[in-house]
Design a protein around this motif. Structure first.
Motif, PDB file in Angstrom:
ATOM      1  N   MET A  46       0.834  -1.198   0.000  1.00 41.26           N
ATOM      2  CA  MET A  46       0.000   0.000   0.000  1.00 41.26           C
ATOM      3  C   MET A  46       0.872   1.254   0.000  1.00 41.26           C
ATOM      4  O   MET A  46       1.545   1.569   0.974  1.00 41.26           O
ATOM      5  CB  MET A  46      -0.920  -0.011   1.222  1.00 41.26           C
ATOM      6  CG  MET A  46      -1.842  -1.223   1.268  1.00 41.26           C
ATOM      7  SD  MET A  46      -2.899  -1.240   2.744  1.00 41.26           S
ATOM      8  CE  MET A  46      -4.036   0.097   2.329  1.00 41.26           C
ATOM      9  N   GLY A  47       0.880   1.938  -1.129  1.00 41.52           N
ATOM     10  CA  GLY A  47       1.705   3.119  -1.244  1.00 41.52           C
ATOM     11  C   GLY A  47       3.172   2.783  -1.091  1.00 41.52           C
ATOM     12  O   GLY A  47       3.734   1.991  -1.853  1.00 41.52           O
ATOM     13  N   ALA A  48       3.794   3.357  -0.058  1.00 43.16           N
ATOM     14  CA  ALA A  48       5.221   3.142   0.183  1.00 43.16           C
ATOM     15  C   ALA A  48       5.492   1.915   1.041  1.00 43.16           C
ATOM     16  O   ALA A  48       6.646   1.611   1.324  1.00 43.16           O
ATOM     17  CB  ALA A  48       5.818   4.380   0.861  1.00 43.16           C
ATOM     18  N   GLY A  49       4.460   1.195   1.436  1.00 43.28           N
ATOM     19  CA  GLY A  49       4.634   0.062   2.348  1.00 43.28           C
ATOM     20  C   GLY A  49       4.972  -1.234   1.655  1.00 43.28           C
ATOM     21  O   GLY A  49       4.288  -2.258   1.825  1.00 43.28           O
ATOM     22  N   PHE A  50       6.033  -1.232   0.877  1.00 41.96           N
ATOM     23  CA  PHE A  50       6.425  -2.405   0.100  1.00 41.96           C
ATOM     24  C   PHE A  50       6.699  -3.604   1.011  1.00 41.96           C
ATOM     25  O   PHE A  50       7.513  -3.528   1.937  1.00 41.96           O
ATOM     26  CB  PHE A  50       7.674  -2.080  -0.728  1.00 41.96           C
ATOM     27  CG  PHE A  50       8.138  -3.193  -1.611  1.00 41.96           C
ATOM     28  CD1 PHE A  50       7.388  -3.577  -2.705  1.00 41.96           C
ATOM     29  CD2 PHE A  50       9.326  -3.854  -1.351  1.00 41.96           C
ATOM     30  CE1 PHE A  50       7.822  -4.600  -3.534  1.00 41.96           C
ATOM     31  CE2 PHE A  50       9.768  -4.890  -2.173  1.00 41.96           C
ATOM     32  CZ  PHE A  50       9.006  -5.264  -3.262  1.00 41.96           C
ATOM     33  N   ASP A  51       6.001  -4.718   0.752  1.00 41.62           N
ATOM     34  CA  ASP A  51       6.138  -5.965   1.513  1.00 41.62           C
ATOM     35  C   ASP A  51       5.804  -5.801   2.999  1.00 41.62           C
ATOM     36  O   ASP A  51       6.197  -6.631   3.819  1.00 41.62           O
ATOM     37  CB  ASP A  51       7.553  -6.546   1.381  1.00 41.62           C
ATOM     38  CG  ASP A  51       7.749  -7.313   0.081  1.00 41.62           C
ATOM     39  OD1 ASP A  51       6.798  -7.381  -0.719  1.00 41.62           O
ATOM     40  OD2 ASP A  51       8.849  -7.842  -0.131  1.00 41.62           O
ATOM     41  N   THR A  52       5.093  -4.747   3.351  1.00 40.67           N
ATOM     42  CA  THR A  52       4.872  -4.419   4.760  1.00 40.67           C
ATOM     43  C   THR A  52       3.413  -4.126   5.099  1.00 40.67           C
ATOM     44  O   THR A  52       2.901  -4.603   6.111  1.00 40.67           O
ATOM     45  CB  THR A  52       5.715  -3.184   5.159  1.00 40.67           C
ATOM     46  OG1 THR A  52       7.090  -3.445   4.870  1.00 40.67           O
ATOM     47  CG2 THR A  52       5.565  -2.868   6.631  1.00 40.67           C
TER      48      THR A  52
END
Length: 298
Positions: A13-19
């Motif tokens: 989600m947005g900048a939350g890559f793999d997070t």
């Protein structure tokens, strides 16, 4: 018989890559039971190629739990009815993994905790951002430390909806991951850390005005957009129609927008926009699933 209902999920989600990931009200429904022997797999109302043998993802995930619990497996019959499209960035594989693992855990007497199931699922999938919301529901912030995966699930306001824009083409996850660089600059790392942190804070506090800025990314979307014709223009149009945040769901090609008003107007506006393009896109408005996977025994 065991019935399992697993929600779809949107990750990266947005900048939350793999997070960062969120569970959505679109479901993979399973009916699973033990038999005297063999593997029986039936699919209903599902478009996609499903393996009908021991390499089936649901069955393989069940075996991971059986082995971890020390349970001697018997025959298995699986009936799957899924509304989650495959290879579109909506967590179809995670829904199979979580569904199979939870069903297997019931069969073996619930020997594993949900935390242990999450650890196994994250290892099977390779990252936790889809499996965590599929299991727990809501908006999930996840991380892995060594062999342990940790997650926090935040329940979202039902007023917040997700506009899911799905094209008539797919991008293989392996291909989409392969285009990503092995190293990033310190500036890009700080850019994403700050925005992923702000994204969580904005959702938790209800400050939706910040989401547009917090959803910006430098780790994967700039590279993956080469596989999605007109992605920048699609993003721009969603914001014109009132999107609070727009991002590439998972590895794509599905594009997701968070909206909190004028749901029908947004949907019709995007439908009109897509009609002028070379690819066919559908736009669905989905609610958040704050519950996660539901398991029942009959």
């Amino acid at each position: 018989m065991i019935k399992v209902k697993v929600p779809a999920s949107s990750a990266n989600m947005g900048a939350g890559f793999d997070t960062l990931g969120v569970a959505l009200a679109l479901y993979n429904r399973l009916e699973i039971e033990e038999t005297d022997g063999g593997i029986e797999i039936e699919t209903r109302n599902f478009n996609g190629r499903i393996l009908q043998n021991e390499n089936n993802l649901i069955y393989k995930s069940m075996c991971v739990v059986f082995d971890a619990a020390g349970y001697r497996r018997r025959g298995i019959r699986i009936v799957q009815k899924s509304d989650i499209p495959m290879t579109r960035g909506l967590g179809s594989s995670s829904a199979c993994i979580i569904g199979g693992m939870l069903a297997a855990n019931v069969i073996c007497g619930r020997r594993l905790s949900y935390g242990e199931i999450l650890n196994l699922a994250a290892k099977e999938e390779g990252h936790p951002d889809n499996v965590a919301p599929a299991l727990y529901g809501g908006f999930c912030v996840s991380m892995t430390d060594g062999d342990i995966t940790y997650t926090k699930s935040i329940k979202l306001n039902s007023k917040l909806k997700f506009a899911v824009m799905i094209p008539d083409f797919y991008v293989a996850t392996k291909k989409s991951r392969g285009i990503l660089p092995n190293k990033v600059s310190r500036a890009d790392a700080v850019f994403n850390i700050s925005r992923a942190s702000m994204f969580q804070a904005a959702l938790s506090s209800g400050d939706l005005d910040m989401l547009k800025y917090a959803a910006r990314d430098r780790l994967h979307q700039p590279y993956r957009k080469k596989y999605i014709d007109g992605m920048d223009e699609i993003f721009e149009r969603t914001y014109e129609l009132g999107s609070r945040a727009t991002y590439l769901s998972g590895s794509g090609p599905t594009i997701m927008s968070l909206i909190d008003r004028n749901y029908r107007g947004f949907q019709s506006g995007m439908k009109e926009f897509f009609e002028s393009g070379s690819h066919k896109w559908t736009c669905k408005i989905l609610s958040v699933d704050n519950v996660g996977t539901v398991v029942s025994e009959i």
